[in-house]
Write an enzyme that holds these catalytic residues in place. Structure first.
Site, PDB file in Angstrom:
ATOM      1  CD  GLU A  73       7.909   0.869  11.428  1.00 24.11           C
ATOM      2  OE1 GLU A  73       7.074   1.503  10.758  1.00 24.11           O
ATOM      3  OE2 GLU A  73       8.546  -0.105  10.985  1.00 24.11           O
ATOM      4  CB  CYS A 121      -2.053   0.598   8.645  1.00 20.01           C
ATOM      5  SG  CYS A 121      -0.792   1.865   8.659  1.00 20.01           S
ATOM      6  CG  ASN A 130      -0.425  -0.223   2.499  1.00 20.93           C
ATOM      7  OD1 ASN A 130       0.673  -0.753   2.633  1.00 20.93           O
ATOM      8  ND2 ASN A 130      -1.130   0.182   3.527  1.00 20.93           N
ATOM      9  CD  GLU A 154       4.402  -0.236  13.660  1.00 23.41           C
ATOM     10  OE1 GLU A 154       3.170  -0.074  13.849  1.00 23.41           O
ATOM     11  OE2 GLU A 154       5.255   0.160  14.469  1.00 23.41           O
TER      12      GLU A 154
HETATM   13  P1  NDP Z   1       0.432  -9.200   4.241  1.00 24.86           P
HETATM   14  O1  NDP Z   1       0.643  -9.439   5.687  1.00 24.86           O
HETATM   15  O2  NDP Z   1      -0.266 -10.205   3.449  1.00 24.86           O
HETATM   16  O3  NDP Z   1       1.827  -8.916   3.497  1.00 24.86           O
HETATM   17  C1  NDP Z   1       2.764  -7.991   3.976  1.00 24.86           C
HETATM   18  C2  NDP Z   1       4.161  -8.394   3.545  1.00 24.86           C
HETATM   19  O4  NDP Z   1       4.504  -9.622   4.175  1.00 24.86           O
HETATM   20  C3  NDP Z   1       4.296  -8.643   2.046  1.00 24.86           C
HETATM   21  O5  NDP Z   1       5.591  -8.260   1.627  1.00 24.86           O
HETATM   22  C4  NDP Z   1       4.125 -10.148   1.956  1.00 24.86           C
HETATM   23  O6  NDP Z   1       4.682 -10.686   0.785  1.00 24.86           O
HETATM   24  C5  NDP Z   1       4.873 -10.586   3.196  1.00 24.86           C
HETATM   25  N1  NDP Z   1       4.510 -11.915   3.687  1.00 24.86           N
HETATM   26  C6  NDP Z   1       3.351 -12.597   3.502  1.00 24.86           C
HETATM   27  N2  NDP Z   1       3.427 -13.821   4.120  1.00 24.86           N
HETATM   28  C7  NDP Z   1       4.648 -13.894   4.699  1.00 24.86           C
HETATM   29  C8  NDP Z   1       5.334 -14.876   5.489  1.00 24.86           C
HETATM   30  N3  NDP Z   1       4.770 -16.036   5.805  1.00 24.86           N
HETATM   31  N4  NDP Z   1       6.586 -14.631   5.921  1.00 24.86           N
HETATM   32  C9  NDP Z   1       7.177 -13.456   5.633  1.00 24.86           C
HETATM   33  N5  NDP Z   1       6.593 -12.476   4.883  1.00 24.86           N
HETATM   34  C10 NDP Z   1       5.355 -12.678   4.439  1.00 24.86           C
HETATM   35  O7  NDP Z   1      -0.270  -7.787   4.224  1.00 24.86           O
HETATM   36  P2  NDP Z   1      -1.147  -7.152   3.086  1.00 24.86           P
HETATM   37  O8  NDP Z   1      -0.485  -7.286   1.791  1.00 24.86           O
HETATM   38  O9  NDP Z   1      -2.519  -7.643   3.243  1.00 24.86           O
HETATM   39  O10 NDP Z   1      -1.027  -5.605   3.524  1.00 24.86           O
HETATM   40  C11 NDP Z   1      -2.028  -4.918   4.109  1.00 24.86           C
HETATM   41  C12 NDP Z   1      -1.979  -5.011   5.634  1.00 24.86           C
HETATM   42  O11 NDP Z   1      -0.908  -4.228   6.116  1.00 24.86           O
HETATM   43  C13 NDP Z   1      -3.217  -4.457   6.278  1.00 24.86           C
HETATM   44  O12 NDP Z   1      -3.678  -5.292   7.304  1.00 24.86           O
HETATM   45  C14 NDP Z   1      -2.743  -3.138   6.859  1.00 24.86           C
HETATM   46  O13 NDP Z   1      -3.513  -2.664   7.914  1.00 24.86           O
HETATM   47  C15 NDP Z   1      -1.350  -3.454   7.217  1.00 24.86           C
HETATM   48  N6  NDP Z   1      -0.575  -2.233   7.347  1.00 24.86           N
HETATM   49  C16 NDP Z   1      -0.133  -1.857   8.586  1.00 24.86           C
HETATM   50  C17 NDP Z   1       0.545  -0.675   8.758  1.00 24.86           C
HETATM   51  C18 NDP Z   1       1.065  -0.263  10.110  1.00 24.86           C
HETATM   52  O14 NDP Z   1       2.009   0.532  10.141  1.00 24.86           O
HETATM   53  N7  NDP Z   1       0.506  -0.738  11.206  1.00 24.86           N
HETATM   54  C19 NDP Z   1       0.781   0.232   7.642  1.00 24.86           C
HETATM   55  C20 NDP Z   1       0.270  -0.257   6.377  1.00 24.86           C
HETATM   56  C21 NDP Z   1      -0.373  -1.463   6.252  1.00 24.86           C
HETATM   57  P3  NDP Z   1       3.768 -11.004  -0.507  1.00 24.86           P
HETATM   58  O15 NDP Z   1       2.758  -9.917  -0.606  1.00 24.86           O
HETATM   59  O16 NDP Z   1       4.758 -10.998  -1.606  1.00 24.86           O
HETATM   60  O17 NDP Z   1       3.185 -12.355  -0.268  1.00 24.86           O
END
Ligand code: NDP
Length: 485
Positions: free
Chosen positions: A465, A287, A155, A253
């Site tokens: 962070e 988020c 995002n 996060e």
């Molecule tokens: P995911 O948790 O699906 O993915 C986030 C990252 O983790 C991606 O790079 C993904 O890779 C990677 N990933 C997925 N599975 C694994 C694993 N088993 N081991 C290691 N890495 C892994 O999140 P979303 O793509 O759904 O992103 C949106 C989410 O992020 C929302 O819930 C949002 O609220 C949160 N978010 C939180 C923020 C905060 O600061 N608190 C800020 C922005 C977003 P790949 O996609 O290549 O599979």
């Protein structure tokens, strides 16, 4: 940019140069058109190993530099990046979907965060405690952790990266980043530009690929000392478990469902604008976003009308088309997820006031669009109340008073952000003290400041962070006692 140029990416950036990943190609889709416009070789566990080894080698020299020197080098690299933002903007829009304006905001913020920690480099201090015993003094040293793995979602690929990269590098660590499999291109070019700007080889490396392959390989790599993760709560929980052997440090996060409380004495126009901006910015894929509104009965009709009017006026369009105010969702699956949450919510009650479906515009065909959506008074047990809605759909509930609003706000597994609109200082103070969240904005839109620590409570995460506090999550302290023997 032509497809040829984009397929030229080798999939990784390791030890100061492009590195060809060994895995199957990952298709990169333009969310505004639904077309695959590039392919990038996916990473493997061996590619991750190469990146971590390069980072570990580089860390020896990087951590030996004076902290002010590290700041100086990172600052020069950030300036070079800033000079090339015009090249990155269309790339980010093309792979992520956001409007060009939002790409500029994101990239500018990424540079600001790098520069913020460059500025803090000269302020890093330890502690000295004289007289622990007669003639005995204590000192607290700070040491970098080593190699940090940074895992980032799609995002905000660059700002969420810089939140980790900047404090980690200034503190003397080196970094291996894994962007989301669907948004690798901007991050790869970002790394290249920082290297061109003078960041030494191996200090910042990128391996692309899927979470299940390269993400897991990074989290479980024995030489990685810390994982800084931003993403969903379920994946955050998995990472915490995967990082347990060897006691890897983690910062998580995670998701949020931020409540906004609008009291009857608030500046209602400003509150309605903040709600609309807070929910529909980046197509609701943030988020920190206004995900639930609780408005006092006495002013509810006026507020609901104002927010609905703003939602209906928003110009939905492709990110690269002038005048678009809200782009598409990032993937078809993400759009279907949000659509499903809205449909299941309406099955349990509530009134649909805007949106609730993809826009009917032939020009948007193929893209992953969903109209800005407002639902009044859905069930408090519905998906829009209890789940994170990661898209442009806003539920609004009427409440009788502040106690009810705070109770509703806290009835969520998440605790990331929150906001309150009131002119009454007592109410503002009560809300700030009682809402369970890492941030409370009072009469302010939900802007994140580099100066203040940021991180969720409850299922929204662990660790902070931003702020000088971020350094605590990229260093170990050691207490040293100088005796009198
Ligand atoms: P995911 O948790 O699906 O993915 C986030 C990252 O983790 C991606 O790079 C993904 O890779 C990677 N990933 C997925 N599975 C694994 C694993 N088993 N081991 C290691 N890495 C892994 O999140 P979303 O793509 O759904 O992103 C949106 C989410 O992020 C929302 O819930 C949002 O609220 C949160 N978010 C939180 C923020 C905060 O600061 N608190 C800020 C922005 C977003 P790949 O996609 O290549 O599979």
């Amino acid at each position: 940019m032509s497809t040829e140029t984009i397929t030229a990416f080798a999939g990784a950036f390791i030890d100061g140069r492009e590195y060809r990943n060994g895995g199957d190609p990952l298709p990169i889709t333009n969310p505004g058109t639904g077309e695959v416009f590039a392919e990038v070789p996916g990473g493997t566990a061996d590619d991750v190993d190469a990146a971590v080894n390069a980072a570990a080698r580089a860390q020896v020299q990087w951590s030996a530099l004076a902290v002010s020197k590290r700041g100086e080098i990172l600052g020069a690299a950030a300036h070079h990046l800033e000079a090339n933002l015009d090249e990155l903007m269309p790339l980010l829009t093309r792979e992520q979907g956001k409007t060009l304006r939002d790409s500029r905001i994101e990239l500018t913020k990424a540079v600001d965060t790098l520069m913020h920690y460059v500025g803090l480099a000269k302020t890093l201090r330890g502690a000295h405690t004289p007289g622990l015993d007669p003639g005995v003094d204590g000192m607290v040293l700070r040491r970098p952790l080593g190699v940090v793995g940074a895992i980032v979602p799609w995002n905000f690929p660059t700002t969420l990266l810089c939140n980790k990269l900047a404090p980690a590098l200034v503190a003397g660590n080196t970094v291996v980043a894994k962007p989301a499999g669907t948004t690798p291109l901007t991050t790869l070019r970002f790394a290249e530009l920082l290297a061109e700007g003078g960041l030494p080889a191996g200090v910042f490396n990128v391996v692309t690929g899927s979470g299940s392959v390269t993400g897991t390989a990074l989290v479980t790599h024995p030489q990685v000392r810390k994982i800084a993760f931003t993403g969903s709560t379920p994946v955050g929980e998995q990472i915490m478990a995967l990082a347990a052997p060897g006691m890897k440090r983690v910062t998580l996060e995670l998701g949020g469902s931020d409540p906004m409380i609008i009291c009857d004495d608030a500046d209602l126009d400003a509150a309605a604008s903040a709600a609309s901006m807070g929910r529909f910015y980046n197509c609701g894929q943030a988020c920190l976003a206004i995900k639930r509104v609780y408005v006092f009965d006495a002013v509810a009709d006026q507020v609901i009308e104002a927010i609905t009017a703003k939602a209906k006026r928003l110009k939905v369009g492709r990110g690269d088309v002038k005048g678009s105010q809200m782009g598409p969702l990032h993937t078809a699956a993400q759009r279907d997820e949000v659509a499903g949450q809205v449909t299941r919510t309406l099955e349990q009650g509530g009134t649909l006031l805007a949106g609730g479906r993809p826009p009917e515009d032939a020009e948007l065909e193929g893209g992953f669009f969903y109209a800005p959506t407002v639902v009044a008074d859905p069930s408090h047990e519905s998906p829009m109340a209890v789940e994170e809605v990661f898209g442009p759909a806003l539920p609004i509930w009427r409440v009788t008073d502040l106690d009810e609003a705070i109770a509703r706000a806290n009835a969520s597994p998440f605790g990331l952000g929150s906001s309150v609109w009131t002119r009454d200082l007592g109410r503002a103070r009560q809300a700030a003290e009682r809402i369970e969240a890492g941030y409370t904005w009072i009469n302010s839109r939900t802007k994140v400041y580099d100066e203040l620590p940021f991180g969720g409570w409850k299922s929204s995460g662990y660790g902070k962070e931003h702020g000088s506090e971020a350094f605590d999550y990229y260093t170990e302290t050691k207490s040293v006692v100088f005796g009198n023997g």
